[in-house]
Design a protein around this motif. Structure first.
Motif, mmCIF file in Angstrom:
data_model
loop_
_atom_site.group_PDB
_atom_site.id
_atom_site.type_symbol
_atom_site.label_atom_id
_atom_site.label_comp_id
_atom_site.label_asym_id
_atom_site.label_seq_id
_atom_site.Cartn_x
_atom_site.Cartn_y
_atom_site.Cartn_z
ATOM 1 N N ILE A 1 0.864 -1.181 0.000
ATOM 2 C CA ILE A 1 0.000 0.000 0.000
ATOM 3 C C ILE A 1 0.897 1.226 0.000
ATOM 4 O O ILE A 1 1.633 1.465 0.948
ATOM 5 C CB ILE A 1 -0.932 0.016 1.227
ATOM 6 C CG1 ILE A 1 -1.786 -1.252 1.289
ATOM 7 C CG2 ILE A 1 -1.812 1.265 1.207
ATOM 8 C CD1 ILE A 1 -2.562 -1.412 2.588
ATOM 9 N N PHE B 1 -7.080 3.585 6.419
ATOM 10 C CA PHE B 1 -7.041 2.613 5.332
ATOM 11 C C PHE B 1 -6.145 1.435 5.695
ATOM 12 O O PHE B 1 -6.523 0.281 5.522
ATOM 13 C CB PHE B 1 -6.557 3.277 4.040
ATOM 14 C CG PHE B 1 -6.762 2.426 2.823
ATOM 15 C CD1 PHE B 1 -7.927 2.534 2.088
ATOM 16 C CD2 PHE B 1 -5.809 1.518 2.422
ATOM 17 C CE1 PHE B 1 -8.136 1.747 0.961
ATOM 18 C CE2 PHE B 1 -5.990 0.729 1.303
ATOM 19 C CZ PHE B 1 -7.166 0.845 0.573
ATOM 20 N N ASP B 2 -4.935 1.703 6.201
ATOM 21 C CA ASP B 2 -4.030 0.622 6.596
ATOM 22 C C ASP B 2 -4.671 -0.277 7.653
ATOM 23 O O ASP B 2 -4.610 -1.496 7.569
ATOM 24 C CB ASP B 2 -2.716 1.185 7.146
ATOM 25 C CG ASP B 2 -1.633 1.323 6.092
ATOM 26 O OD1 ASP B 2 -1.926 1.144 4.889
ATOM 27 O OD2 ASP B 2 -0.479 1.620 6.471
ATOM 28 N N ARG C 1 -7.920 -0.673 8.449
ATOM 29 C CA ARG C 1 -9.079 -1.408 7.921
ATOM 30 C C ARG C 1 -8.644 -2.452 6.885
ATOM 31 O O ARG C 1 -9.234 -3.528 6.803
ATOM 32 C CB ARG C 1 -10.092 -0.445 7.304
ATOM 33 C CG ARG C 1 -10.746 0.496 8.292
ATOM 34 C CD ARG C 1 -11.518 -0.229 9.377
ATOM 35 N NE ARG C 1 -12.553 -1.079 8.804
ATOM 36 C CZ ARG C 1 -13.066 -2.159 9.387
ATOM 37 N NH1 ARG C 1 -12.659 -2.523 10.572
ATOM 38 N NH2 ARG C 1 -14.000 -2.861 8.798
ATOM 39 N N ALA C 2 -7.612 -2.136 6.093
ATOM 40 C CA ALA C 2 -7.140 -3.088 5.082
ATOM 41 C C ALA C 2 -6.676 -4.379 5.740
ATOM 42 O O ALA C 2 -6.951 -5.472 5.240
ATOM 43 C CB ALA C 2 -6.020 -2.468 4.251
ATOM 44 N N ARG C 3 -5.989 -4.257 6.861
ATOM 45 C CA ARG C 3 -5.521 -5.469 7.552
ATOM 46 C C ARG C 3 -6.702 -6.329 8.011
ATOM 47 O O ARG C 3 -6.648 -7.550 7.954
ATOM 48 C CB ARG C 3 -4.633 -5.095 8.721
ATOM 49 C CG ARG C 3 -3.336 -4.478 8.250
ATOM 50 C CD ARG C 3 -2.239 -4.502 9.268
ATOM 51 N NE ARG C 3 -1.109 -3.708 8.853
ATOM 52 C CZ ARG C 3 -0.268 -4.003 7.876
ATOM 53 N NH1 ARG C 3 -0.424 -5.082 7.186
ATOM 54 N NH2 ARG C 3 0.741 -3.208 7.574
ATOM 55 N N LEU D 1 -8.773 -7.229 4.323
ATOM 56 C CA LEU D 1 -8.006 -7.913 3.282
ATOM 57 C C LEU D 1 -6.925 -8.853 3.812
ATOM 58 O O LEU D 1 -6.271 -9.540 3.027
ATOM 59 C CB LEU D 1 -7.334 -6.876 2.362
ATOM 60 C CG LEU D 1 -8.242 -5.898 1.641
ATOM 61 C CD1 LEU D 1 -7.410 -4.882 0.878
ATOM 62 C CD2 LEU D 1 -9.184 -6.640 0.711
ATOM 63 N N LEU E 1 -0.233 -8.033 3.236
ATOM 64 C CA LEU E 1 -0.182 -6.579 3.032
ATOM 65 C C LEU E 1 1.093 -5.968 3.604
ATOM 66 O O LEU E 1 1.533 -6.333 4.692
ATOM 67 C CB LEU E 1 -1.390 -5.909 3.683
ATOM 68 C CG LEU E 1 -2.747 -6.269 3.094
ATOM 69 C CD1 LEU E 1 -3.855 -5.675 3.945
ATOM 70 C CD2 LEU E 1 -2.867 -5.794 1.652
ATOM 71 N N LEU F 1 -0.794 -0.825 -4.389
ATOM 72 C CA LEU F 1 -2.110 -0.189 -4.320
ATOM 73 C C LEU F 1 -1.875 1.308 -4.239
ATOM 74 O O LEU F 1 -1.299 1.804 -3.266
ATOM 75 C CB LEU F 1 -2.872 -0.690 -3.098
ATOM 76 C CG LEU F 1 -4.367 -0.405 -3.059
ATOM 77 C CD1 LEU F 1 -5.086 -1.093 -4.215
ATOM 78 C CD2 LEU F 1 -4.960 -0.870 -1.743
ATOM 79 N N CYS G 1 -3.475 4.929 -3.948
ATOM 80 C CA CYS G 1 -4.707 5.468 -3.381
ATOM 81 C C CYS G 1 -4.670 6.994 -3.437
ATOM 82 O O CYS G 1 -3.634 7.600 -3.196
ATOM 83 C CB CYS G 1 -4.847 5.040 -1.921
ATOM 84 S SG CYS G 1 -4.625 3.279 -1.633
ATOM 85 N N ASP H 1 -14.302 1.309 3.712
ATOM 86 C CA ASP H 1 -14.727 -0.090 3.823
ATOM 87 C C ASP H 1 -15.359 -0.600 2.530
ATOM 88 O O ASP H 1 -15.127 -1.740 2.128
ATOM 89 C CB ASP H 1 -15.715 -0.283 4.986
ATOM 90 C CG ASP H 1 -15.007 -0.526 6.307
ATOM 91 O OD1 ASP H 1 -13.758 -0.499 6.334
ATOM 92 O OD2 ASP H 1 -15.699 -0.738 7.309
ATOM 93 N N LEU I 1 -12.565 -1.466 0.191
ATOM 94 C CA LEU I 1 -11.830 -2.651 0.642
ATOM 95 C C LEU I 1 -12.608 -3.934 0.361
ATOM 96 O O LEU I 1 -12.042 -4.932 -0.091
ATOM 97 C CB LEU I 1 -11.497 -2.543 2.128
ATOM 98 C CG LEU I 1 -10.472 -1.462 2.465
ATOM 99 C CD1 LEU I 1 -10.376 -1.290 3.985
ATOM 100 C CD2 LEU I 1 -9.116 -1.783 1.880
#
Length: 167
Positions: free
Chosen positions: A8, A37-38, A40-42, A45, A51, A106, A108, A156, A159
């Protein structure tokens, strides 16, 4: 081929034409969509991809020659965007992703603006790019109230789309 490892890259702020500083933890940092974002991504995703977060990506970007300028109190300096402006090219992002052993990066971008009636709106877009070919594998965008007000629904939604639709 299925993407397994994703780096990311630091978020691009369309308002200040700069990348967010993932190492900045001062005033304003808690509401930055990049930080959210980091995190929530964990959660969303983490089962789908291995990641690499923005802090590690930033270190790799610096190693490939990105002109990174950390300024304490970055948001306080917004009156002079040149004081906090730094960024990366897509080529540098791909080079950094390769150095990190990622299959894809990714990229963003986000911006916030006011609607006519004064309600804030956040727009976030992402592109998943193959480090091998440089081709866009998946892209999407979402908009709505900023994360503080919407409990992160803008991020979200993206994601969950990535988890469902990305190769």
């Amino acid at each position: 081929a299925r993407v397994k490892k994703v780096a990311i890259m630091p978020f691009f702020d369309a308002n200040l034409l700069s990348n967010f500083d993932p190492l900045y933890a001062g005033p304003g940092a808690s509401s930055l969509p990049a930080k959210m974002f980091d995190e929530r991504a964990r959660k969303v995703l983490g089962d789908r991809f291995d990641l690499i977060g923005q802090e590690a990506a930033l270190e790799s970007l610096k190693a490939v020659g990105v002109d990174y300028r950390h300024v304490t109190g970055a948001w306080a300096s917004a009156a002079d965007p040149e004081a906090i402006r730094w960024g990366m090219t897509p080529k540098q992002a791909l080079e950094s992703g390769r150095a990190l052993g990622a299959d894809a990066v990714l990229l963003c971008a986000q911006g916030q603006y006011m609607r006519q009636k004064g309600a804030p709106v956040q727009a976030v877009s992402v592109r998943l790019i193959s480090v091998e070919t440089g081709k866009v594998l998946w892209g999407g965008y979402s908009s709505g109230q900023p994360g503080v007000f919407s409990r992160g629904m803008v991020v979200d939604g993206l994601l969950h789309s990535i988890a469902k639709e990305a190769p």
